[in-house]
Design a protein around this motif. Sequence first.
Motif, PDB file in Angstrom:
ATOM      1  N   LYS A   1       0.949  -1.235   0.152  1.00 50.75           N
ATOM      2  CA  LYS A   1      -0.211   0.001   0.107  1.00 50.75           C
ATOM      3  C   LYS A   1       0.863   1.421   0.068  1.00 50.75           C
ATOM      4  O   LYS A   1       1.834   1.053   0.721  1.00 50.75           O
ATOM      5  CB  LYS A   1      -0.919   0.170   1.302  1.00 50.75           C
ATOM      6  N   ILE A   2       0.531   2.096  -0.716  1.00 49.11           N
ATOM      7  CA  ILE A   2       1.427   3.424  -0.790  1.00 49.11           C
ATOM      8  C   ILE A   2       0.690   4.362  -0.017  1.00 49.11           C
ATOM      9  O   ILE A   2      -0.425   4.562   0.087  1.00 49.11           O
ATOM     10  CB  ILE A   2       1.242   3.838  -2.466  1.00 49.11           C
ATOM     11  N   ASN A   3       1.580   4.878   0.740  1.00 51.23           N
ATOM     12  CA  ASN A   3       0.900   6.442   1.729  1.00 51.23           C
ATOM     13  C   ASN A   3       1.765   7.430   1.193  1.00 51.23           C
ATOM     14  O   ASN A   3       2.882   7.630   0.882  1.00 51.23           O
ATOM     15  CB  ASN A   3       1.280   5.942   3.146  1.00 51.23           C
TER      16      ASN A   3
ATOM     17  N   LEU B   1      -0.696   9.651  -9.350  1.00 58.21           N
ATOM     18  CA  LEU B   1      -0.283   8.489  -8.716  1.00 58.21           C
ATOM     19  C   LEU B   1      -1.505   7.498  -8.117  1.00 58.21           C
ATOM     20  O   LEU B   1      -0.967   6.416  -8.019  1.00 58.21           O
ATOM     21  CB  LEU B   1      -0.121   9.371  -6.889  1.00 58.21           C
TER      22      LEU B   1
ATOM     23  N   ALA C   1      -0.546   3.627  -9.031  1.00 56.69           N
ATOM     24  CA  ALA C   1      -0.620   2.655  -7.772  1.00 56.69           C
ATOM     25  C   ALA C   1      -1.766   1.769  -8.292  1.00 56.69           C
ATOM     26  O   ALA C   1      -1.357   0.560  -8.369  1.00 56.69           O
ATOM     27  CB  ALA C   1      -1.159   3.500  -6.457  1.00 56.69           C
TER      28      ALA C   1
ATOM     29  N   LEU D   1      -3.712   3.241  -2.540  1.00 57.82           N
ATOM     30  CA  LEU D   1      -3.066   4.511  -2.279  1.00 57.82           C
ATOM     31  C   LEU D   1      -3.896   5.025  -1.255  1.00 57.82           C
ATOM     32  O   LEU D   1      -5.070   5.359  -1.310  1.00 57.82           O
ATOM     33  CB  LEU D   1      -3.131   5.165  -3.525  1.00 57.82           C
TER      34      LEU D   1
END
Length: 333
Positions: free
Chosen positions: A160-162, A177, A181, A188
């Motif tokens: 998971k992208i933060n 983004l 993602a 995201l």
Amino acid sequence: MEPLVDSYGRRIKSMRVSITDKCQFRCTYCMPAEGLPWLKRSEILSYEEITRAVRIAASIGIEQVRLTGGEPLVRRGIMTLVGSLARHLAAGALDELTLTTNGSQLPKYAHELAGHGVRRINVSLDTLDADKFRAITRWGELDKVIAGIDAAQAAGLKVKINAVALKGVNEDEFAALIEWAHGRGMELTLIEVMPLGDVGEGRLDQYLPLSIVRARLAERFTLTDIDYRTGGPARYVNVAETGGRLGFITPLTHNFCESCNRVRVTCTGTLYMCLGQEDAADLRTPLRASEGNGPLHAAIEEAISRKPKGHDFIIDRRHQRPALARHMSVTGG
Ligand code: SAM
């Protein structure tokens, strides 16, 4: 075993454990440019002490442990700790062991993490532009983080992208983004910047309310609120055009403290019951004072009974100073 329940009836299941104050990056919203004075080694919990603290916490109801920092993957011998904690996973004492990382060390460790039973990780990444990445992190290289994400996915880890939303810095990039993602099968989550620690810049210059971001994204994407929850503070939408999930963590425009199920332990063994309050409990003293588990067990339970109802971060013209003196790199994100 009685579950850990605080005085507001919240069941506390999740413990974030910061294992180092060190990081190779100096993100502009996290640390001052000159960095922070590093802690002395004797102040920092050893791997044995962390493992023992987690074992005791798990025995009284903590189910999920997330390693963080600083940057957890820069502490020497980190896989020794992951291996020890993984035994609690394998034995069923913990449901989940995970971590939050800047991603740069994943080419080295992703495979081993997966081998130890880590299933998902969060990678912090605020931009896909290499120059901007360097400017935000001051020292980081985007290529290394992307290589880290590649390695994590190749090892079978769910990523998971933060991304922290930063006014005038990455606000033109959220659509890109999201597409990037979701195109790679990753969620995201966008996060509002919090007034934690003096970083040498006014927070009002950084703060971008996610209510505004969401309204802008809704002009381009079809966003539908969904009930999906991970136990954390994020609220999610489905993005029809990408088929992916987008999270919003909004500690300023809307906090969700009523469902907070977590506590944080710093690398010096201080337990913070709330990211946004000063009250804390010292776990290092009982941990070092006795070989028996009773004192630590009692310290954790007593601290959780004092968990505050919530935080009230404000960033506006009158509140540009830090709400709290401690930096996120100290408390652990
Ligand atoms: N080094 C790891 C990483 O990069 O994820 C773990 C520690 S870092 C402190 C954890 C998270 O906190 C990162 O996602 C970072 O962007 C976020 N963070 C740091 N300072 C923050 C602040 N003032 N407001 C909101 N998020 C912050």
